[in-house]
Design a protein around this motif. Sequence first.
Motif, PDB file in Angstrom:
ATOM      1  N   VAL A   1      33.814  23.494 -67.253  1.00 41.71           N
ATOM      2  CA  VAL A   1      32.001  23.649 -68.131  1.00 41.71           C
ATOM      3  C   VAL A   1      31.709  23.732 -67.859  1.00 41.71           C
ATOM      4  O   VAL A   1      31.423  22.710 -66.148  1.00 41.71           O
ATOM      5  CB  VAL A   1      32.086  22.470 -68.949  1.00 41.71           C
ATOM      6  CG1 VAL A   1      30.490  22.413 -69.418  1.00 41.71           C
ATOM      7  CG2 VAL A   1      32.954  22.123 -70.178  1.00 41.71           C
ATOM      8  N   GLY A   2      30.233  25.032 -66.881  1.00 43.63           N
ATOM      9  CA  GLY A   2      29.545  25.131 -66.083  1.00 43.63           C
ATOM     10  C   GLY A   2      28.185  24.260 -66.308  1.00 43.63           C
ATOM     11  O   GLY A   2      27.827  23.423 -68.146  1.00 43.63           O
ATOM     12  N   GLU A   3      27.075  24.050 -65.356  1.00 45.19           N
ATOM     13  CA  GLU A   3      25.691  23.505 -64.755  1.00 45.19           C
ATOM     14  C   GLU A   3      25.545  23.383 -66.284  1.00 45.19           C
ATOM     15  O   GLU A   3      25.017  24.879 -66.521  1.00 45.19           O
ATOM     16  CB  GLU A   3      24.961  23.269 -63.615  1.00 45.19           C
ATOM     17  CG  GLU A   3      24.586  22.308 -63.225  1.00 45.19           C
ATOM     18  CD  GLU A   3      23.788  22.629 -62.282  1.00 45.19           C
ATOM     19  OE1 GLU A   3      22.615  23.097 -62.100  1.00 45.19           O
ATOM     20  OE2 GLU A   3      24.921  22.899 -60.417  1.00 45.19           O
ATOM     21  N   GLY A   4      24.880  22.594 -67.166  1.00 47.24           N
ATOM     22  CA  GLY A   4      23.339  22.628 -68.194  1.00 47.24           C
ATOM     23  C   GLY A   4      24.389  23.611 -69.198  1.00 47.24           C
ATOM     24  O   GLY A   4      23.894  23.106 -70.604  1.00 47.24           O
ATOM     25  N   VAL A   5      25.505  23.313 -69.818  1.00 46.34           N
ATOM     26  CA  VAL A   5      26.429  23.330 -71.141  1.00 46.34           C
ATOM     27  C   VAL A   5      26.588  22.094 -71.744  1.00 46.34           C
ATOM     28  O   VAL A   5      27.309  21.317 -70.701  1.00 46.34           O
ATOM     29  CB  VAL A   5      27.559  24.198 -70.529  1.00 46.34           C
ATOM     30  CG1 VAL A   5      28.183  24.122 -71.685  1.00 46.34           C
ATOM     31  CG2 VAL A   5      27.292  24.981 -70.367  1.00 46.34           C
ATOM     32  N   THR A   6      25.873  22.140 -72.632  1.00 43.73           N
ATOM     33  CA  THR A   6      25.916  20.799 -73.357  1.00 43.73           C
ATOM     34  C   THR A   6      27.150  21.367 -74.351  1.00 43.73           C
ATOM     35  O   THR A   6      26.940  19.961 -74.679  1.00 43.73           O
ATOM     36  CB  THR A   6      24.428  20.166 -73.579  1.00 43.73           C
ATOM     37  OG1 THR A   6      23.896  21.309 -74.366  1.00 43.73           O
ATOM     38  CG2 THR A   6      23.588  19.557 -72.343  1.00 43.73           C
TER      39      THR A   6
ATOM     40  N   HIS B   1      35.597  29.644 -61.472  1.00 43.60           N
ATOM     41  CA  HIS B   1      34.761  28.599 -61.346  1.00 43.60           C
ATOM     42  C   HIS B   1      33.445  28.821 -62.551  1.00 43.60           C
ATOM     43  O   HIS B   1      32.994  30.012 -61.831  1.00 43.60           O
ATOM     44  CB  HIS B   1      34.687  27.487 -60.587  1.00 43.60           C
ATOM     45  CG  HIS B   1      35.454  26.863 -59.776  1.00 43.60           C
ATOM     46  ND1 HIS B   1      36.371  25.822 -60.478  1.00 43.60           N
ATOM     47  CD2 HIS B   1      36.460  27.406 -58.248  1.00 43.60           C
ATOM     48  CE1 HIS B   1      37.456  25.424 -59.073  1.00 43.60           C
ATOM     49  NE2 HIS B   1      37.963  26.119 -58.557  1.00 43.60           N
ATOM     50  N   PRO B   2      33.172  28.103 -63.202  1.00 36.54           N
ATOM     51  CA  PRO B   2      32.313  28.702 -64.145  1.00 36.54           C
ATOM     52  C   PRO B   2      30.793  28.429 -63.775  1.00 36.54           C
ATOM     53  O   PRO B   2      30.422  27.820 -62.535  1.00 36.54           O
ATOM     54  CB  PRO B   2      31.657  27.249 -65.574  1.00 36.54           C
ATOM     55  CG  PRO B   2      33.201  26.191 -65.168  1.00 36.54           C
ATOM     56  CD  PRO B   2      33.845  26.640 -63.498  1.00 36.54           C
ATOM     57  N   ARG B   3      30.286  29.001 -64.082  1.00 31.80           N
ATOM     58  CA  ARG B   3      28.611  29.045 -63.268  1.00 31.80           C
ATOM     59  C   ARG B   3      27.841  28.363 -64.504  1.00 31.80           C
ATOM     60  O   ARG B   3      28.161  28.610 -65.192  1.00 31.80           O
ATOM     61  CB  ARG B   3      27.685  30.073 -62.432  1.00 31.80           C
ATOM     62  CG  ARG B   3      28.709  31.020 -61.973  1.00 31.80           C
ATOM     63  CD  ARG B   3      28.253  32.611 -60.950  1.00 31.80           C
ATOM     64  NE  ARG B   3      28.080  33.385 -62.175  1.00 31.80           N
ATOM     65  CZ  ARG B   3      27.923  34.746 -61.887  1.00 31.80           C
ATOM     66  NH1 ARG B   3      27.930  35.403 -60.953  1.00 31.80           N
ATOM     67  NH2 ARG B   3      27.883  35.360 -63.056  1.00 31.80           N
ATOM     68  N   GLU B   4      26.833  28.468 -63.484  1.00 31.80           N
ATOM     69  CA  GLU B   4      25.268  27.484 -64.667  1.00 31.80           C
ATOM     70  C   GLU B   4      25.735  28.071 -66.317  1.00 31.80           C
ATOM     71  O   GLU B   4      25.845  29.746 -66.259  1.00 31.80           O
ATOM     72  CB  GLU B   4      24.365  27.528 -64.467  1.00 31.80           C
ATOM     73  CG  GLU B   4      23.059  26.640 -65.113  1.00 31.80           C
ATOM     74  CD  GLU B   4      21.719  27.113 -64.826  1.00 31.80           C
ATOM     75  OE1 GLU B   4      21.630  27.213 -63.296  1.00 31.80           O
ATOM     76  OE2 GLU B   4      20.689  25.996 -65.499  1.00 31.80           O
ATOM     77  N   GLY B   5      25.271  27.683 -66.665  1.00 33.30           N
ATOM     78  CA  GLY B   5      25.904  27.982 -68.821  1.00 33.30           C
ATOM     79  C   GLY B   5      27.263  29.030 -68.536  1.00 33.30           C
ATOM     80  O   GLY B   5      27.038  29.387 -70.173  1.00 33.30           O
ATOM     81  N   GLU B   6      27.967  29.012 -68.208  1.00 35.33           N
ATOM     82  CA  GLU B   6      29.692  29.398 -68.181  1.00 35.33           C
ATOM     83  C   GLU B   6      29.985  28.671 -68.356  1.00 35.33           C
ATOM     84  O   GLU B   6      30.201  27.042 -67.901  1.00 35.33           O
ATOM     85  CB  GLU B   6      29.576  29.959 -67.095  1.00 35.33           C
ATOM     86  CG  GLU B   6      29.037  31.039 -66.612  1.00 35.33           C
ATOM     87  CD  GLU B   6      28.891  32.181 -65.243  1.00 35.33           C
ATOM     88  OE1 GLU B   6      29.023  33.218 -65.608  1.00 35.33           O
ATOM     89  OE2 GLU B   6      29.702  31.882 -65.154  1.00 35.33           O
TER      90      GLU B   6
END
Length: 366
Positions: A75-80, A25-30
């Motif tokens: 989509v990971g946290e913080g990705v817009t 799974h993606p981490r923040e920003g990934e």
Amino acid sequence: MPTNTAAWLLARQAPLEVKPAPYTHPREGEIVVKNHAVAINPVDWGIQLLGTLLFSWMKYPFILGGDLAGEVVEVGEGVTRFSVGDRVLGMAMGMDKTRSRSAESAFQAYTVLLAHMAVPIPSTLSYEDAAVLPLALYTAAYGLFQKDHLALQYPSAAPQSTGKTLLIWGGSTSVGSNAIQLAVAAGYEVITTSSPRNFPYVRRLGASQVFDYQEKTVVADIIEALKGKTIAGALAIGTGSADACSAIVHACNGDKFVSLVSLGALPPNPGLNVQTLLLIFQFVAANVSFQVTSRMRRIRTKFISGMMDREVSKVIYEDFLPRALAEGHYAAAPEPVVVGSGLDHIQAGLDAQRQGVSAKKVVVSL
Ligand SMILES: NC(=O)c1ccc[n+]([C@@H]2O[C@H](COP(=O)([O-])OP(=O)(O)OC[C@H]3O[C@@H](n4cnc5c(N)ncnc54)[C@H](OP(=O)(O)O)[C@@H]3O)[C@@H](O)[C@H]2O)c1
């Protein structure tokens, strides 16, 4: 959770084996991308051949691959900038020393990407077209724009002429194809080298003059062509490029910097035999001689390696490339040659790249 599969490298010089792989799974920003096409770079077969002799941090089993194009599935946290379903191309950083994580390599069904190194693919480009770009684009941008390399003015949709000329040795390579386009979009005149059959190709990408790197007089000819111009330094790609660029930059007015993409040829067989020892000796001797000569000429040089600054990656991946690709101002070059479909064709792709290509990128559809 999706089922992942990868083309694994289990040991040095072992052929790739397609086997199950964990889904990460993606981490923040990934983001996680389902790959539809991957492309092959010299470093991929170089690592297969030399293993930890080339990348000392690598642990087996490992997944190779830097170039991918596919569809965002998570989509990971913080990705817009991205949503599930978007078509993207991206630089897979799994082989980089600072990441060294198989989940982030390209030769598998699902790859974790750093969102800030991904770019939306316009509808005019296929996944196979888009996959040719990431690693070569990254390398070219690193050499041209990092502050500790050539530190050129950034590219834009409406370039202002700098009045300076950049030498790109090896313009028909994948890295060179990107470097020519980026430098022209940044407002530089580009002088480059290739084989004569690729002169029209590098001119189409934006080079103003091109010279055959195999001509005996090539260094003198380029120095002559640069008379009266101000050089912005040089990007050295290909065997023998470093010394040639150093000699040319030394003889010209302008920035005395050579950004080094290649250090020398890889040995064809890394076993401990006389031929390999001779090649290693020649490689070390050539590099020592190059360093000494460059110092005497007062030329600064630096090898391209490591993680790109966030400022440069934002300019390239967010501000410049999405618009340039969508508006057709940036070509997905060199042209892809698709050698097969499926992870089990990646080994054939590595073998084809190692045999040598000319202004082409080896691609595998997935
Ligand atoms: N430092 C890094 O991070 C980094 C990253 C990427 C690549 N690299 C290195 O950069 C080099 C290029 O990689 P690539 O993927 O762009 O290569 P590539 O596309 O596989 O290169 C093929 C091209 O190389 C050209 N070529 C062959 N010998 C040459 C020479 N002596 N001088 C100039 N051009 C020559 C050929 O041109 P013609 O057909 O016109 O003769 C051919 O079009 C490789 O050595 C690679 O290992 C380094």
